[in-house]
Design a protein around this motif. Structure first.
Motif, PDB file in Angstrom:
ATOM      1  N   SER A   1       0.850  -1.193   0.000  1.00  0.00           N
ATOM      2  CA  SER A   1       0.000   0.000   0.000  1.00  0.00           C
ATOM      3  C   SER A   1       0.881   1.236   0.000  1.00  0.00           C
ATOM      4  O   SER A   1       2.042   1.196   0.427  1.00  0.00           O
ATOM      5  CB  SER A   1      -0.942   0.006   1.210  1.00  0.00           C
ATOM      6  OG  SER A   1      -0.199  -0.005   2.420  1.00  0.00           O
ATOM      7  N   ALA A   2       0.314   2.327  -0.492  1.00  0.00           N
ATOM      8  CA  ALA A   2       1.076   3.570  -0.569  1.00  0.00           C
ATOM      9  C   ALA A   2       0.132   4.753  -0.410  1.00  0.00           C
ATOM     10  O   ALA A   2      -1.053   4.665  -0.756  1.00  0.00           O
ATOM     11  CB  ALA A   2       1.818   3.661  -1.895  1.00  0.00           C
ATOM     12  N   THR A   3       0.662   5.846   0.117  1.00  0.00           N
ATOM     13  CA  THR A   3      -0.097   7.089   0.205  1.00  0.00           C
ATOM     14  C   THR A   3       0.232   7.923  -1.029  1.00  0.00           C
ATOM     15  O   THR A   3       1.393   8.264  -1.270  1.00  0.00           O
ATOM     16  CB  THR A   3       0.256   7.871   1.476  1.00  0.00           C
ATOM     17  OG1 THR A   3      -0.051   7.071   2.620  1.00  0.00           O
ATOM     18  CG2 THR A   3      -0.529   9.164   1.549  1.00  0.00           C
ATOM     19  N   CYS A   4      -0.800   8.220  -1.811  1.00  0.00           N
ATOM     20  CA  CYS A   4      -0.593   8.902  -3.084  1.00  0.00           C
ATOM     21  C   CYS A   4      -1.385  10.211  -3.134  1.00  0.00           C
ATOM     22  O   CYS A   4      -2.406  10.356  -2.462  1.00  0.00           O
ATOM     23  CB  CYS A   4      -1.038   8.007  -4.249  1.00  0.00           C
ATOM     24  SG  CYS A   4      -0.284   6.352  -4.232  1.00  0.00           S
ATOM     25  N   VAL A   5      -0.908  11.123  -3.945  1.00  0.00           N
ATOM     26  CA  VAL A   5      -1.589  12.409  -4.158  1.00  0.00           C
ATOM     27  C   VAL A   5      -2.361  12.332  -5.470  1.00  0.00           C
ATOM     28  O   VAL A   5      -1.821  11.904  -6.499  1.00  0.00           O
ATOM     29  CB  VAL A   5      -0.584  13.569  -4.203  1.00  0.00           C
ATOM     30  CG1 VAL A   5      -1.301  14.882  -4.498  1.00  0.00           C
ATOM     31  CG2 VAL A   5       0.183  13.652  -2.893  1.00  0.00           C
ATOM     32  N   VAL A   6      -3.620  12.756  -5.413  1.00  0.00           N
ATOM     33  CA  VAL A   6      -4.453  12.757  -6.621  1.00  0.00           C
ATOM     34  C   VAL A   6      -4.069  13.963  -7.481  1.00  0.00           C
ATOM     35  O   VAL A   6      -4.191  15.113  -7.055  1.00  0.00           O
ATOM     36  CB  VAL A   6      -5.949  12.827  -6.253  1.00  0.00           C
ATOM     37  CG1 VAL A   6      -6.793  12.867  -7.525  1.00  0.00           C
ATOM     38  CG2 VAL A   6      -6.335  11.643  -5.391  1.00  0.00           C
ATOM     39  N   ARG A   7      -3.584  13.679  -8.679  1.00  0.00           N
ATOM     40  CA  ARG A   7      -3.162  14.752  -9.584  1.00  0.00           C
ATOM     41  C   ARG A   7      -4.331  15.272 -10.421  1.00  0.00           C
ATOM     42  O   ARG A   7      -4.431  16.465 -10.709  1.00  0.00           O
ATOM     43  CB  ARG A   7      -2.046  14.237 -10.507  1.00  0.00           C
ATOM     44  CG  ARG A   7      -1.473  15.301 -11.433  1.00  0.00           C
ATOM     45  CD  ARG A   7      -0.270  14.789 -12.213  1.00  0.00           C
ATOM     46  NE  ARG A   7      -0.630  13.764 -13.185  1.00  0.00           N
ATOM     47  CZ  ARG A   7      -0.372  12.469 -13.043  1.00  0.00           C
ATOM     48  NH1 ARG A   7       0.243  12.015 -11.954  1.00  0.00           N
ATOM     49  NH2 ARG A   7      -0.722  11.603 -13.979  1.00  0.00           N
ATOM     50  N   GLU A   8      -5.221  14.371 -10.813  1.00  0.00           N
ATOM     51  CA  GLU A   8      -6.324  14.750 -11.698  1.00  0.00           C
ATOM     52  C   GLU A   8      -7.450  13.731 -11.553  1.00  0.00           C
ATOM     53  O   GLU A   8      -7.191  12.556 -11.264  1.00  0.00           O
ATOM     54  CB  GLU A   8      -5.844  14.801 -13.155  1.00  0.00           C
ATOM     55  CG  GLU A   8      -6.894  15.224 -14.158  1.00  0.00           C
ATOM     56  CD  GLU A   8      -6.357  15.170 -15.591  1.00  0.00           C
ATOM     57  OE1 GLU A   8      -7.107  15.544 -16.505  1.00  0.00           O
ATOM     58  OE2 GLU A   8      -5.202  14.715 -15.768  1.00  0.00           O
TER      59      GLU A   8
ATOM     60  N   GLY B   1       6.467   5.947  -8.358  1.00  0.00           N
ATOM     61  CA  GLY B   1       5.788   6.057  -9.649  1.00  0.00           C
ATOM     62  C   GLY B   1       4.693   5.050  -9.915  1.00  0.00           C
ATOM     63  O   GLY B   1       4.040   5.112 -10.963  1.00  0.00           O
ATOM     64  N   TYR B   2       4.474   4.121  -8.991  1.00  0.00           N
ATOM     65  CA  TYR B   2       3.404   3.143  -9.167  1.00  0.00           C
ATOM     66  C   TYR B   2       2.674   2.945  -7.848  1.00  0.00           C
ATOM     67  O   TYR B   2       3.321   2.890  -6.803  1.00  0.00           O
ATOM     68  CB  TYR B   2       3.962   1.797  -9.655  1.00  0.00           C
ATOM     69  CG  TYR B   2       2.859   0.806  -9.957  1.00  0.00           C
ATOM     70  CD1 TYR B   2       2.173   0.845 -11.176  1.00  0.00           C
ATOM     71  CD2 TYR B   2       2.483  -0.146  -9.010  1.00  0.00           C
ATOM     72  CE1 TYR B   2       1.142  -0.053 -11.437  1.00  0.00           C
ATOM     73  CE2 TYR B   2       1.452  -1.045  -9.268  1.00  0.00           C
ATOM     74  CZ  TYR B   2       0.787  -0.988 -10.481  1.00  0.00           C
ATOM     75  OH  TYR B   2      -0.239  -1.872 -10.735  1.00  0.00           O
ATOM     76  N   PRO B   3       1.347   2.828  -7.897  1.00  0.00           N
ATOM     77  CA  PRO B   3       0.469   2.931  -9.074  1.00  0.00           C
ATOM     78  C   PRO B   3       0.345   4.367  -9.575  1.00  0.00           C
ATOM     79  O   PRO B   3       0.575   5.311  -8.825  1.00  0.00           O
ATOM     80  CB  PRO B   3      -0.865   2.393  -8.547  1.00  0.00           C
ATOM     81  CG  PRO B   3      -0.820   2.634  -7.076  1.00  0.00           C
ATOM     82  CD  PRO B   3       0.605   2.487  -6.656  1.00  0.00           C
ATOM     83  N   ASP B   4      -0.054   4.496 -10.839  1.00  0.00           N
ATOM     84  CA  ASP B   4      -0.183   5.834 -11.412  1.00  0.00           C
ATOM     85  C   ASP B   4      -1.631   6.219 -11.674  1.00  0.00           C
ATOM     86  O   ASP B   4      -1.897   7.351 -12.097  1.00  0.00           O
ATOM     87  CB  ASP B   4       0.636   5.936 -12.699  1.00  0.00           C
ATOM     88  CG  ASP B   4       0.241   4.869 -13.713  1.00  0.00           C
ATOM     89  OD1 ASP B   4      -0.690   4.080 -13.445  1.00  0.00           O
ATOM     90  OD2 ASP B   4       0.883   4.819 -14.782  1.00  0.00           O
TER      91      ASP B   4
END
Length: 204
Positions: free
Chosen positions: A93-100, A129-132
């Motif tokens: 799992s990863a904490t990601c920022v929503v770009r769009e 870079g993953y998931p994108d």
């Protein structure tokens, strides 16, 4: 003729269950098997199974009902693949920022199929870079917000919002559509008692 038609009807009625089992087995191997085939082979195999099952259904069932039943079978098998994808392990799992955030209306495939819905595609910026991207049928976040995403490091199963991956919705719809296509197939060979058989003779 009278004896063979019920037998052919039973064989046609069993086709959706056999096809679903074959498609699920293939998809489960591709998503979670210890030695899965390459991605291109996995997609080609899935398409071949889907086309063969639907073509076999139309030929076995015959008549106008075969087209509608074949459509329900196709959607049911696609949902079977979705269920296999949702049951696959997402160990990281990863904490990601929503770009769009992109919104797209997914239309229904016809009467009896799942209703139309809006699908959301979230473009992500994640460590490494993953998931994108993340696809969901809910607006889980807006641009600039953070989301926690569970994913398969082998990149076979599609990423999902952490804690939300569940196959039950896909399973319920798949079972419903496959059941209707089975009922349609089970009626194969049934004729009006007064209608002549293909050889021109009336049933006794």
């Amino acid at each position: 003729m009278a004896e063979t038609e019920p037998r052919e009807g039973r064989l046609a009625a069993g086709l959706p269950a056999v096809a679903a089992g074959a498609v699920y087995g293939w998809a489960h191997w591709c998503f979670a098997g210890p030695a899965p085939p390459p991605t291109a082979v996995a997609w080609v195999g899935a398409v071949v199974l889907l086309v063969a099952a639907c073509a076999g259904y139309v030929v076995a069932v015959g008549g106008s009902g075969s087209v509608f039943g074949g459509l329900l079978l196709a959607v049911g098998l696609l949902l079977t693949v979705a269920a296999a994808d949702q049951t696959a392990s997402r160990a990281e799992s990863a904490t990601c920022v929503v770009r769009e955030v992109e919104r797209r209306l997914q239309s229904s495939s016809g009467e009896g199929a799942p209703p139309a819905k809006t699908v959301y595609r979230l473009a992500l910026d994640c460590p490494g870079g993953y998931p994108d991207e993340l696809k969901d049928d809910r607006a889980v976040a807006e641009a600039g917000q953070e989301v926690r995403v569970a994913y398969d490091p082998r990149r076979r199963a599609s990423p999902a919002l952490e804690g939300t991956a569940s196959p039950w919705r896909a399973v319920v719809w798949a079972v419903l559509l496959l059941a209707v296509s089975t009922v349609i197939a089970g009626r194969r060979g049934a004729r009006d008692p007064e209608r002549p058989a293909p050889d021109g003779r009336r049933p006794r």
